[in-house]
Design a protein around this motif. Structure first.
Motif, PDB file in Angstrom:
ATOM      1  N   ARG A 100      39.956  -1.755   3.251  1.00 25.77           N
ATOM      2  CA  ARG A 100      40.901  -1.446   2.375  1.00 25.77           C
ATOM      3  C   ARG A 100      40.518   0.249   1.436  1.00 25.77           C
ATOM      4  O   ARG A 100      39.735   0.150   1.159  1.00 25.77           O
ATOM      5  CB  ARG A 100      41.198  -2.379   1.222  1.00 25.77           C
ATOM      6  N   VAL A 101      41.565   0.865   1.585  1.00 27.21           N
ATOM      7  CA  VAL A 101      41.431   2.335   0.601  1.00 27.21           C
ATOM      8  C   VAL A 101      42.833   2.533  -0.025  1.00 27.21           C
ATOM      9  O   VAL A 101      43.898   2.638   0.742  1.00 27.21           O
ATOM     10  CB  VAL A 101      41.006   3.320   1.769  1.00 27.21           C
ATOM     11  N   GLY A 102      42.709   2.224  -1.264  1.00 26.60           N
ATOM     12  CA  GLY A 102      44.020   2.486  -2.035  1.00 26.60           C
ATOM     13  C   GLY A 102      45.117   1.278  -1.464  1.00 26.60           C
ATOM     14  O   GLY A 102      44.732   0.139  -1.313  1.00 26.60           O
ATOM     15  N   ASN A 103      46.108   2.081  -1.445  1.00 27.37           N
ATOM     16  CA  ASN A 103      46.984   1.149  -0.484  1.00 27.37           C
ATOM     17  C   ASN A 103      47.241   0.961   0.799  1.00 27.37           C
ATOM     18  O   ASN A 103      48.112   0.506   1.519  1.00 27.37           O
ATOM     19  CB  ASN A 103      48.469   1.533  -1.074  1.00 27.37           C
ATOM     20  N   ALA A 104      46.153   1.690   1.356  1.00 26.64           N
ATOM     21  CA  ALA A 104      46.029   1.755   3.033  1.00 26.64           C
ATOM     22  C   ALA A 104      44.840   0.815   3.276  1.00 26.64           C
ATOM     23  O   ALA A 104      43.889   0.494   2.706  1.00 26.64           O
ATOM     24  CB  ALA A 104      45.954   3.129   3.465  1.00 26.64           C
ATOM     25  N   VAL A 105      45.110   0.265   4.697  1.00 26.58           N
ATOM     26  CA  VAL A 105      43.853  -0.639   5.058  1.00 26.58           C
ATOM     27  C   VAL A 105      43.732   0.223   6.466  1.00 26.58           C
ATOM     28  O   VAL A 105      44.565   0.375   7.348  1.00 26.58           O
ATOM     29  CB  VAL A 105      44.547  -1.880   5.522  1.00 26.58           C
ATOM     30  N   ALA A 106      42.340   0.695   6.529  1.00 30.58           N
ATOM     31  CA  ALA A 106      41.874   1.560   7.763  1.00 30.58           C
ATOM     32  C   ALA A 106      41.589   0.446   8.797  1.00 30.58           C
ATOM     33  O   ALA A 106      40.913  -0.686   8.458  1.00 30.58           O
ATOM     34  CB  ALA A 106      40.719   2.334   7.413  1.00 30.58           C
ATOM     35  N   ASP A 107      41.681   0.758  10.210  1.00 30.89           N
ATOM     36  CA  ASP A 107      41.704  -0.022  11.277  1.00 30.89           C
ATOM     37  C   ASP A 107      39.900  -0.207  11.521  1.00 30.89           C
ATOM     38  O   ASP A 107      39.481  -1.305  11.467  1.00 30.89           O
ATOM     39  CB  ASP A 107      42.174   0.529  12.523  1.00 30.89           C
ATOM     40  N   LEU A 108      39.315   0.792  11.610  1.00 23.75           N
ATOM     41  CA  LEU A 108      38.165   0.704  11.620  1.00 23.75           C
ATOM     42  C   LEU A 108      37.392   1.656  10.910  1.00 23.75           C
ATOM     43  O   LEU A 108      37.698   3.113  10.743  1.00 23.75           O
ATOM     44  CB  LEU A 108      37.536   0.996  13.242  1.00 23.75           C
ATOM     45  N   THR A 109      36.092   1.668  10.258  1.00 26.40           N
ATOM     46  CA  THR A 109      35.414   2.551   9.466  1.00 26.40           C
ATOM     47  C   THR A 109      34.052   2.461  10.006  1.00 26.40           C
ATOM     48  O   THR A 109      33.628   1.570  10.220  1.00 26.40           O
ATOM     49  CB  THR A 109      35.543   2.256   8.108  1.00 26.40           C
ATOM     50  N   MET A 110      33.291   3.659   9.667  1.00 28.80           N
ATOM     51  CA  MET A 110      31.940   3.664  10.106  1.00 28.80           C
ATOM     52  C   MET A 110      31.126   4.451   9.216  1.00 28.80           C
ATOM     53  O   MET A 110      31.663   5.522   8.837  1.00 28.80           O
ATOM     54  CB  MET A 110      31.661   4.209  11.534  1.00 28.80           C
ATOM     55  N   PHE A 111      29.979   3.808   8.776  1.00 30.11           N
ATOM     56  CA  PHE A 111      29.169   4.502   7.786  1.00 30.11           C
ATOM     57  C   PHE A 111      27.781   4.617   8.286  1.00 30.11           C
ATOM     58  O   PHE A 111      26.946   3.667   8.669  1.00 30.11           O
ATOM     59  CB  PHE A 111      29.132   3.758   6.421  1.00 30.11           C
ATOM     60  N   ASN A 112      27.536   5.894   8.907  1.00 30.72           N
ATOM     61  CA  ASN A 112      26.005   6.014   9.138  1.00 30.72           C
ATOM     62  C   ASN A 112      25.435   7.320   8.277  1.00 30.72           C
ATOM     63  O   ASN A 112      25.557   7.118   7.136  1.00 30.72           O
ATOM     64  CB  ASN A 112      25.788   6.282  10.733  1.00 30.72           C
ATOM     65  N   GLY A 113      25.236   8.340   8.746  1.00 31.71           N
ATOM     66  CA  GLY A 113      24.912   9.592   8.033  1.00 31.71           C
ATOM     67  C   GLY A 113      26.213  10.233   7.344  1.00 31.71           C
ATOM     68  O   GLY A 113      26.260  10.638   6.221  1.00 31.71           O
ATOM     69  N   LEU A 114      27.330  10.094   7.786  1.00 38.58           N
ATOM     70  CA  LEU A 114      28.640  10.161   7.523  1.00 38.58           C
ATOM     71  C   LEU A 114      29.644   8.969   7.162  1.00 38.58           C
ATOM     72  O   LEU A 114      29.340   7.924   7.772  1.00 38.58           O
ATOM     73  CB  LEU A 114      29.270  11.301   8.510  1.00 38.58           C
ATOM     74  N   SER A 115      30.732   9.303   6.698  1.00 39.18           N
ATOM     75  CA  SER A 115      31.636   8.123   6.702  1.00 39.18           C
ATOM     76  C   SER A 115      32.824   8.732   7.538  1.00 39.18           C
ATOM     77  O   SER A 115      33.421   9.635   7.319  1.00 39.18           O
ATOM     78  CB  SER A 115      32.325   7.850   5.312  1.00 39.18           C
ATOM     79  N   LYS A 116      33.299   7.538   8.475  1.00 37.10           N
ATOM     80  CA  LYS A 116      34.100   8.058   9.517  1.00 37.10           C
ATOM     81  C   LYS A 116      35.351   7.172   9.399  1.00 37.10           C
ATOM     82  O   LYS A 116      34.973   5.767   9.222  1.00 37.10           O
ATOM     83  CB  LYS A 116      33.691   8.362  10.666  1.00 37.10           C
ATOM     84  N   VAL A 117      36.569   7.447   9.405  1.00 35.49           N
ATOM     85  CA  VAL A 117      37.813   6.393   9.495  1.00 35.49           C
ATOM     86  C   VAL A 117      38.224   6.489  10.848  1.00 35.49           C
ATOM     87  O   VAL A 117      38.555   7.807  11.545  1.00 35.49           O
ATOM     88  CB  VAL A 117      38.601   6.444   8.419  1.00 35.49           C
ATOM     89  N   PHE A 118      38.636   5.311  11.665  1.00 38.47           N
ATOM     90  CA  PHE A 118      39.390   5.404  12.986  1.00 38.47           C
ATOM     91  C   PHE A 118      40.801   4.722  12.589  1.00 38.47           C
ATOM     92  O   PHE A 118      40.642   3.451  12.265  1.00 38.47           O
ATOM     93  CB  PHE A 118      38.608   4.862  13.994  1.00 38.47           C
ATOM     94  N   GLU A 119      41.855   5.442  12.851  1.00 40.31           N
ATOM     95  CA  GLU A 119      43.139   4.766  12.726  1.00 40.31           C
ATOM     96  C   GLU A 119      43.856   4.603  14.007  1.00 40.31           C
ATOM     97  O   GLU A 119      43.800   5.835  14.797  1.00 40.31           O
ATOM     98  CB  GLU A 119      43.957   5.669  11.774  1.00 40.31           C
ATOM     99  N   ILE A 120      44.060   3.328  14.364  1.00 41.32           N
ATOM    100  CA  ILE A 120      44.669   3.488  15.857  1.00 41.32           C
ATOM    101  C   ILE A 120      46.183   3.240  15.668  1.00 41.32           C
ATOM    102  O   ILE A 120      46.942   2.384  15.034  1.00 41.32           O
ATOM    103  CB  ILE A 120      44.121   1.887  16.321  1.00 41.32           C
ATOM    104  N   LYS A 121      46.675   3.950  16.715  1.00 38.15           N
ATOM    105  CA  LYS A 121      48.024   3.907  16.799  1.00 38.15           C
ATOM    106  C   LYS A 121      48.567   3.619  18.353  1.00 38.15           C
ATOM    107  O   LYS A 121      48.358   4.392  18.931  1.00 38.15           O
ATOM    108  CB  LYS A 121      48.889   5.006  16.392  1.00 38.15           C
ATOM    109  N   THR A 122      48.870   2.488  18.354  1.00 34.55           N
ATOM    110  CA  THR A 122      49.408   2.217  19.932  1.00 34.55           C
ATOM    111  C   THR A 122      50.719   2.463  20.267  1.00 34.55           C
ATOM    112  O   THR A 122      51.419   3.093  19.467  1.00 34.55           O
ATOM    113  CB  THR A 122      49.365   0.632  20.046  1.00 34.55           C
TER     114      THR A 122
END
Lengths: 290, 311
Positions: A100-122
């Motif tokens: 959850r980020v604000g009013n959005a819900v991110a499909d996948l997120t990854m935290f290593n050296g960076l923060s990354k978000v992956f939004e899937i649109k089928t």
């Protein structure tokens, strides 16, 4: 979505309900009726004279879905197995599903050296909410990726050139391909980040950054910490935030070698290694069909 | 007698334990507990307190919700291990007369209560055969006014007959309570005897629908009931105002508690539950949402118990 004979859309939809939170929770309680219903309905012949277990059947169904029905579960799971797990590399990286980020819900997120978000649109998803989602993601993540069917490139290409695009093509040799790399930005927004952090996490950031925690009560700690966190330079806050997210929850218990059909479920249900093992053990029970 | 129907979860049972320790309810309240967990640890803790303090409860043997549902023997085997009869057996009746009769026989049960919907046909021997057994001493019937044949039949049996109402109106979102003004909650405590009931029952200030777990709420609500000038029970939903995200649940509690505490102080409302709320507020301490629920439950049971004791 790719639909080939001999499976009807209804059958595929019905199959896909096996890979859901509610089914897994039932299996954990020892209730496998969902599996028996499907076998009774579609796969009486599949059950040969060989001894088979629940796991064998679920693998069989997953194989069919993977080839014929790209719903979000299958897509997320394939993406995890074919992309993120290899990228995950470092053992202290962390992945989250439905973040959850604000009013959005991110499909996948990854935290290593960076923060990354992956939004899937089928194929089935519209881009209606995308602008709102992106607005939230920009405030928090260093890189944003869209995962879209190759046929939809035109629609998404023009959204924002800073956003990376990964395409998928069920027919292609390689299912997922990088179409455009995301640019990296580390200017995060403290207000949005405060909305994500748990109490212990924002306290830890104040403690780490300032070396002490001010006198607070449980009523005013949020506002006091919020004010202090606002003053942290944005790129530094980015690092503190990533550090905290990497500590959140238990270690991801995914594997790209064993039982990879269940990786997304493990992630969504926040399973640790033991729980995942328990699930697999239960599913190794032989099917009981006369 | 008041029979609050509660799920046998941690904070519901803590509320009842604390009330029993205060000796606030012993002669006027018998809780009905619907177990939702396979383990008995919370029930054991409550058993010890109830046993010492002379409090009894009805424990549903075949719950309709939770980890072990249906007509089984899990909870029957549990009460068979207990030394004293603190937990009286209760059964949800759903055309399962054979099962209940079998349980009574196999476990040598006495003083059983039946919890029934109001759709029972009094011509059905599956029900009447059971209802007329000596081992069955009473009935809790949901909204019995809708089946007058059943009501008359049960009244004529001259056993315990309790009406179960569901006065709590659940909202889709907690934040929706913000817009709801104070309103009447229940008045069964005033009229149950005139209407030939031995007791009355409700789900206290919780929804009748059972929801497992739950996620972080956007709004915190403290539901407090109180008696108005005519001895009717009214309810106020003290709701946090900053409800746009799930962040800062402690601050939301502070907002809701401030409203509740101010209201109670201005109107001279006080009992052990309200006092606990005031203490948390004055110390600026967030006790957790389980305790917020516990306080609301305790307050409601105290309001009813005090009325029944002092009328």
């Amino acid at each position: 979505m790719n639909l080939r004979e001999p499976y009807s859309l209804n059958q595929l939809r019905d199959y896909s309900s096996l890979f859901s939170r509610s089914s897994v929770l039932e299996w954990m309680k020892g209730d496998f009726s969902s599996i028996y219903y499907k076998i009774e309905r579609y796969d009486k012949r599949w059950f040969s004279n060989k001894k088979k277990c629940y796991l064998d059947y679920l693998k069989h169904v997953y194989g069919i879905l993977e080839g014929h029905y790209q719903n979000e579960y299958i897509l997320k799971n394939s993406f995890l197995n074919e992309w993120l797990i290899t990228e995950l590399g470092e053992s202290d990286s962390k992945l989250f599903s439905e973040f959850r980020v604000g009013n959005a819900v991110a499909d996948l997120t990854m935290f290593n050296g960076l923060s990354k978000v992956f939004e899937i649109k089928t194929e089935l998803d519209s881009d209606k909410r995308l602008n709102t989602q992106l607005a939230y993601y920009r405030r928090v993540f260093n890189q944003i990726y869209l995962i879209i069917p190759i046929s939809k490139i035109k629609l998404y290409d023009s959204y924002d050139s800073n956003i990376g695009i990964i395409t998928f093509d069920n027919e292609g040799k390689q299912k997922f391909e990088l179409y455009r790399k995301a640019t990296t930005q580390s200017e995060v927004d403290s207000k949005t980040i405060m909305g994500i952090l748990h109490t212990e996490e924002y306290k830890a950031i104040v403690q780490d950054c300032y070396g002490y925690l001010p006198k607070m009560t449980s009523f005013d700690q949020y506002n006091i910490c919020k004010q202090l966190i606002e003053k942290i330079p944005r790129d530094e806050l980015n690092n503190y935030f990533i550090q905290q997210m990497k500590k959140r929850g238990s270690l991801n218990s995914m594997s790209n070698r064993y039982y990879k059909e269940f990786n997304q479920l493990s992630l969504a249900l926040k399973m640790n290694k033991q729980n995942r093992q328990l699930l697999i053990d239960r599913l190794k029970t032989p099917l009981n069909i006369e | 007698m008041y029979y609050p129907l509660l799920r046998a979860r941690q904070f519901e049972l803590i509320a009842l334990r604390e009330l029993a320790i205060q000796e606030a309810i012993q002669d006027v309240v018998i809780p009905i507990l619907e177990p939702v967990k396979e383990t008995h640890s919370n029930l054991n803790l409550a058993y010890d307190v109830f046993n010492q303090r002379g409090q009894s409860a009805i424990l549903i043997m075949n719950p309709g919700i939770g980890e072990i549902t249906g007509d089984g023997t899990h909870y029957l085997e549990y009460i068979a291990t207990l030394e004293n009869r603190v937990y009286q057996p209760g059964f949800r009746y759903r055309q399962n007369g054979d099962y209940i009769r079998q349980c009574i026989q196999d476990f040598n049960l006495q003083n059983c209560m039946l919890i029934c919907q109001n759709d029972i046909n009094t011509g059905n021997p599956d029900f009447t055969g059971l209802a007329e057994m000596d081992e069955v001493i009473g009935f809790i019937v949901e909204d019995p006014g809708r089946n007058r044949s059943l009501s008359r039949y049960l009244s004529d049996l001259e056993k315990i007959f309790v009406r179960l109402d569901d006065p709590f109106e659940r909202q889709l979102r907690n934040s929706d309570f913000l817009l709801i003004a104070e309103h009447q909650f229940s008045e069964e405590h005033l009229y149950f005897e005139d209407e030939n009931f031995t007791g009355f029952s409700d789900y206290t200030v919780l929804p009748s629908e059972y929801i497992e777990g739950g996620s972080t709420p956007r709004a915190v609500v403290i539901h407090l009931t109180y008696l108005n000038g005519q001895n009717q029970i009214w309810i106020r939903h003290f709701t946090s105002t900053t409800n746009d995200s799930i962040a800062n649940v402690q601050g939301k509690f502070a907002e809701a508690a401030e409203k509740a505490v101010n209201y109670c102080r201005q109107n001279g409302l006080n009992n052990s539950a309200i006092e606990e709320l005031m203490n948390h507020f004055d110390e600026q301490h967030y006790p957790g949402l389980g305790t917020v629920k516990k306080i609301s439950i305790k307050n409601h049971i105290l309001i009813v118990a005090d009325y029944l004791r002092n009328r």
